[in-house]
Design a protein around this motif. Structure first.
Motif, PDB file in Angstrom:
ATOM      1  N   LYS A  73       0.835  -1.212   0.000  1.00 53.85           N
ATOM      2  CA  LYS A  73       0.000   0.000   0.000  1.00 53.85           C
ATOM      3  C   LYS A  73       0.864   1.255   0.000  1.00 53.85           C
ATOM      4  N   VAL A  74       1.936   1.255   0.806  1.00 54.83           N
ATOM      5  CA  VAL A  74       2.851   2.411   0.845  1.00 54.83           C
ATOM      6  C   VAL A  74       3.473   2.610  -0.536  1.00 54.83           C
ATOM      7  N   ASP A  75       3.901   1.516  -1.167  1.00 56.51           N
ATOM      8  CA  ASP A  75       4.506   1.604  -2.502  1.00 56.51           C
ATOM      9  C   ASP A  75       3.525   2.209  -3.511  1.00 56.51           C
ATOM     10  N   LYS A  76       2.255   1.793  -3.418  1.00 59.29           N
ATOM     11  CA  LYS A  76       1.242   2.317  -4.352  1.00 59.29           C
ATOM     12  C   LYS A  76       1.015   3.809  -4.127  1.00 59.29           C
ATOM     13  N   LEU A  77       0.975   4.226  -2.860  1.00 61.15           N
ATOM     14  CA  LEU A  77       0.806   5.657  -2.550  1.00 61.15           C
ATOM     15  C   LEU A  77       1.963   6.461  -3.137  1.00 61.15           C
ATOM     16  N   ALA A  78       3.189   5.966  -2.909  1.00 63.50           N
ATOM     17  CA  ALA A  78       4.381   6.667  -3.392  1.00 63.50           C
ATOM     18  C   ALA A  78       4.398   6.718  -4.918  1.00 63.50           C
ATOM     19  N   GLU A  79       4.020   5.600  -5.538  1.00 65.36           N
ATOM     20  CA  GLU A  79       4.012   5.525  -7.002  1.00 65.36           C
ATOM     21  C   GLU A  79       3.016   6.535  -7.584  1.00 65.36           C
TER      22      GLU A  79
END
Length: 187
Positions: free
Chosen positions: A172-178
């Motif tokens: 989820k963090v990766d998706k937010l950052a992306e």
């Protein structure tokens, strides 16, 4: 699965959700070239000796995608608001016309975009570290349950569940950052 382990998992899940929310709020503070009232969220104005959030001493509007307008509730606060914006070091220059404060949001240069992407990656990494720390605490809590009569097999299963939880929140963090990086790099 043991009830005590389920309780640990629920606590870990709640804490990880809070870490995601915090990361999300930190990412919204990073401006992507578009004017958003949330860009001013971290700014406090000296309101009769008390640091008060900017949003509580006036209204913040976006007349277009490149500017913000702050209309203070009291005209006497114009100078304090202007000073708070300058001191906050967010890279915006306030223009005070005696009634309102205008902030022109300059278009981002390629160099500034790359700098902001680095900032996004740093915030995402902080979010991941927070989630990993929660995982460590949850695993420690589960290991301590051995004293309460929980079998080693159940502890192993619990630790596996904590890892699955951790992995899902890190995604989820990766998706937010992306999504934020894409937003920043879109001209």
């Amino acid at each position: 699965m043991n009830d005590l382990i389920k309780l640990q998992l629920e606590d870990a899940s709640d804490s990880m959700q809070k870490a995601i929310s915090h990361t999300e709020s930190e990412l919204t503070k990073i401006r992507a070239g578009k004017a958003m009232p949330s860009m001013l969220d971290g700014i406090n104005v000296d309101y009769y000796g008390t640091p008060t959030p900017l949003s509580q001493v006036g209204s913040i509007n976006t007349p277009d995608s490149r500017s913000l307008v702050i209309q203070p509730w009291e005209k006497s606060l114009l100078g304090a608001i202007e000073k708070a914006i300058i001191d906050s070091n967010i890279g915006l220059n306030p223009q005070n016309d005696g009634n309102i404060i205008r902030l022109a949001v300059p278009p981002l240069t390629e160099e500034r975009r790359k700098e902001l992407v680095r900032k996004v990656k740093d915030e995402a990494e902080k979010g991941k570290v927070a989630i990993r720390n929660i995982r460590k605490d949850a695993n420690d809590g589960i290991k301590k349950l051995k004293n309460d009569g929980v079998s080693e097999d159940e502890i192993k299963v619990g630790e596996g569940e904590v890892q699955k939880l951790t992995d899902s929140f890190i995604v989820k963090v990766d998706k937010l950052a992306e999504a934020k990086e894409k937003d920043i790099m879109t001209v």
